[in-house]
Design a protein around this motif. Structure first.
Motif: not given
Length: 86
Positions: A6-10, A14-19, A37-38, A83-85
């Motif tokens: 994402t270029g820096g969205i903390e 981790e959220m994606m890994a949980n998903r 970008d996506s 887009d998924e952050s």
């Protein structure tokens, strides 16, 4: 493998890994990766190709063969884009 692209969205990786864990995927590593970008699913193996295409189609993500800069020790790598952050 899940990478935060994402270029820096903390916390995006981790959220994606949980998903993905809830969907039955085994996560090998969570790291920061190239900025994209996506969200994109990359594969490194033939079984990984099938899984990557299926996962990408399910969520409407981009898909392709892994560039050499990504680990070749995993079947697929999900690089989380802005887009998924959330």
């Amino acid at each position: 493998q899940v990478l935060n692209g994402t270029g820096g969205i903390e916390g995006a990786a981790e959220m994606m890994a949980n998903r993905l864990t809830r969907l039955g995927y085994e996560i090998y590593a969570i790291n920061t990766g190239l900025t994209i970008d996506s969200t994109t699913v990359y594969w490194t193996t033939d079984p990984g190709k099938e899984a990557a295409i299926s996962l990408a189609a399910h969520f409407g993500w981009d898909v392709g063969v892994a560039p050499p800069s990504l680990s070749q020790e995993v079947d697929i790598a999900v690089v989380v884009g802005p887009d998924e952050s959330g």
